[in-house]
Design a protein around this motif. Structure first.
Motif, mmCIF file in Angstrom:
data_model
loop_
_atom_site.group_PDB
_atom_site.id
_atom_site.type_symbol
_atom_site.label_atom_id
_atom_site.label_comp_id
_atom_site.label_asym_id
_atom_site.label_seq_id
_atom_site.Cartn_x
_atom_site.Cartn_y
_atom_site.Cartn_z
ATOM 1 N N LYS A 35 0.849 -1.190 0.000
ATOM 2 C CA LYS A 35 0.000 0.000 0.000
ATOM 3 C C LYS A 35 0.886 1.242 0.000
ATOM 4 C CE LYS A 35 -3.796 2.004 2.597
ATOM 5 N NZ LYS A 35 -4.605 1.907 3.811
ATOM 6 N N TRP A 36 0.553 2.225 -0.856
ATOM 7 C CA TRP A 36 1.328 3.460 -0.933
ATOM 8 C C TRP A 36 0.836 4.459 0.100
ATOM 9 C CZ3 TRP A 36 5.725 3.856 -3.474
ATOM 10 C CH2 TRP A 36 5.984 2.929 -4.481
ATOM 11 N N LEU A 37 1.767 5.083 0.803
ATOM 12 C CA LEU A 37 1.454 6.082 1.818
ATOM 13 C C LEU A 37 2.268 7.343 1.583
ATOM 14 C CD1 LEU A 37 1.765 3.727 4.918
ATOM 15 C CD2 LEU A 37 -0.356 4.477 3.861
ATOM 16 N N VAL A 38 1.674 8.490 1.901
ATOM 17 C CA VAL A 38 2.393 9.758 1.856
ATOM 18 C C VAL A 38 2.622 10.176 3.304
ATOM 19 C CG1 VAL A 38 2.366 12.155 1.103
ATOM 20 C CG2 VAL A 38 1.319 10.391 -0.316
ATOM 21 N N LEU A 39 3.881 10.340 3.681
ATOM 22 C CA LEU A 39 4.221 10.686 5.057
ATOM 23 C C LEU A 39 4.553 12.169 5.172
ATOM 24 C CD1 LEU A 39 6.594 7.678 5.841
ATOM 25 C CD2 LEU A 39 4.132 7.841 6.220
ATOM 26 N N ASN A 40 4.265 12.729 6.329
ATOM 27 C CA ASN A 40 4.597 14.113 6.677
ATOM 28 C C ASN A 40 3.880 15.145 5.813
ATOM 29 O OD1 ASN A 40 6.423 13.053 8.566
ATOM 30 N ND2 ASN A 40 8.027 12.968 7.023
ATOM 31 N N LEU A 41 2.699 14.843 5.336
ATOM 32 C CA LEU A 41 1.933 15.773 4.510
ATOM 33 C C LEU A 41 1.035 16.612 5.422
ATOM 34 C CD1 LEU A 41 1.674 16.364 1.448
ATOM 35 C CD2 LEU A 41 -0.431 15.050 1.510
ATOM 36 N N ALA A 42 1.407 17.867 5.638
ATOM 37 C CA ALA A 42 0.656 18.789 6.501
ATOM 38 C C ALA A 42 -0.407 19.525 5.680
ATOM 39 C CB ALA A 42 1.625 19.782 7.138
#
Length: 77
Positions: free
Chosen positions: A51-58
């Motif tokens: 599964k693709w995740l985007v981290l640290n996206l504020a």
């Protein structure tokens, strides 16, 4: 291309009444594109368990991404 991208982002910020944080954290509707790129320095796209995740996206990242029309690249669409 750099100037065109900066112009487009500033125009969309003005049209929507949005802002992005400047270097001191204050809201601005006229950020440089170089600064916007630096805002994204710690945003990461990772694959975890298929599964693709985007981290640290504020929230301010989401604002910039949506205004630039790049939502699908950050899994926002």
């Amino acid at each position: 291309m750099y100037a065109l991208g900066e112009w487009a982002l500033r125009r969309r910020l003005w049209e929507t009444g949005s802002s992005l944080p400047d270097q001191k954290g204050r809201p601005t509707a006229k950020p440089t594109l170089r600064w916007v790129f630096q805002l994204f320095m710690w945003v990461r796209l990772v694959e975890l368990g298929g599964k693709w995740l985007v981290l640290n996206l504020a929230p301010h990242h989401e604002t910039a991404v949506r205004l630039l029309g790049a939502g699908r690249y950050y899994l926002l669409e």
